[in-house]
Write an enzyme that holds these catalytic residues in place. Structure first.
Site, PDB file in Angstrom:
ATOM      1  CB  ALA A  60      16.325  37.224 -84.188  1.00 21.42           C
ATOM      2  CB  VAL A  86      18.019  40.531 -89.620  1.00 27.63           C
ATOM      3  CG1 VAL A  86      18.334  39.100 -89.942  1.00 27.63           C
ATOM      4  CG2 VAL A  86      16.314  39.871 -89.671  1.00 27.63           C
ATOM      5  CE  LYS A  87      24.350  40.257 -82.365  1.00 25.96           C
ATOM      6  NZ  LYS A  87      24.028  39.351 -81.072  1.00 25.96           N
ATOM      7  CG  LEU A  88      22.541  40.281 -91.720  1.00 26.47           C
ATOM      8  CD1 LEU A  88      22.637  40.910 -92.091  1.00 26.47           C
ATOM      9  CD2 LEU A  88      22.545  38.560 -91.581  1.00 26.47           C
TER      10      LEU A  88
END
Length: 218
Positions: A60, A86-88
């Site tokens: 996400a 968590v997509k960064l």
């Protein structure tokens, strides 16, 4: 090699899950918008729906581009479900946020990676996944597969645990070549995954088996 599907379409996710080979899902704001999912509350609820379909990791993506914003949004996303990754983006504050989440025990996917140096930074920051974009490199006449091979070499040299998640996969041969080079994960459209089923000799052989069976039972 793990198979992730890159979409926000629930029907396609269900179809891939029913096939029995799906290990996870990646998505992004563009894919959400493509499905008409807009607004923070709707997007968060959509992630919850995806997590109800699959058992594996669901990436996400944060929208913020500053450290504080990434941390705030990432914590909100991670709180939705233990499956959330968590997509960064691979920018300076993205690497700082990656280290923050690593120290907190929250899984991360560092995305928009186009060089070995970037992949090395992500691994040093403890990223769970690093996402080199194959198709976009191909679009500018650069060998995306060479990048996968180089990252694999560097990670193996130093025993990094970060998984190589081949992203921007466009076709079945991308998947096959990623498997040959030792990519840990690939993420692509349902069409590319189902393309692995196809071979003309399979169709010809099956047709002959059925025809011979029909003759024998006429």
């Amino acid at each position: 090699m793990k198979f992730f599907i890159d979409t926000a379409n629930l029907d396609q996710i269900k179809e891939a899950e029913d096939l029995g080979v799906l290990d996870g899902v990646t998505t992004n704001p563009s894919l959400m918008a493509k499905e008409g999912i807009t607004g923070e509350e709707n997007i968060l609820n959509h992630y919850k729906k995806i997590c109800e379909i699959v058992e594996g990791d669901v990436s996400a993506e944060v929208i913020a581009t500053d450290y504080e914003g990434m941390v705030k949004q990432g914590e909100e996303l991670a709180a939705l479900n233990p499956q959330i990754v968590v997509k960064l983006p691979l920018i300076e504050d993205g690497i700082k946020a990656c280290k923050y989440f690593t120290d907190k025990g929250i899984k991360t996917n560092v995305t928009l990676v186009f060089s070995v140096g970037q992949a090395l930074l992500a691994a040093k920051a403890g990223a769970t996944y690093v996402s080199p974009f194959l198709g976009r490199l191909d679009d500018i006449s650069t060998d995306g597969m060479n990048l996968i091979e180089e990252i694999r070499t560097v990670y193996d040299n130093y025993g990094f645990k970060t998984q190589i998640l081949a992203a921007s996969v466009r076709n079945t041969m991308h998947i096959v070549n990623c498997a040959k080079l030792g990519s840990d994960v690939m993420t692509g459209p349902l069409s590319a995954i189902k393309g692995l089923l196809k071979h003309p000799l399979t169709d010809i052989g099956l047709a002959k088996f059925l025809a011979d069976y029909a003759k024998g039972n006429a």
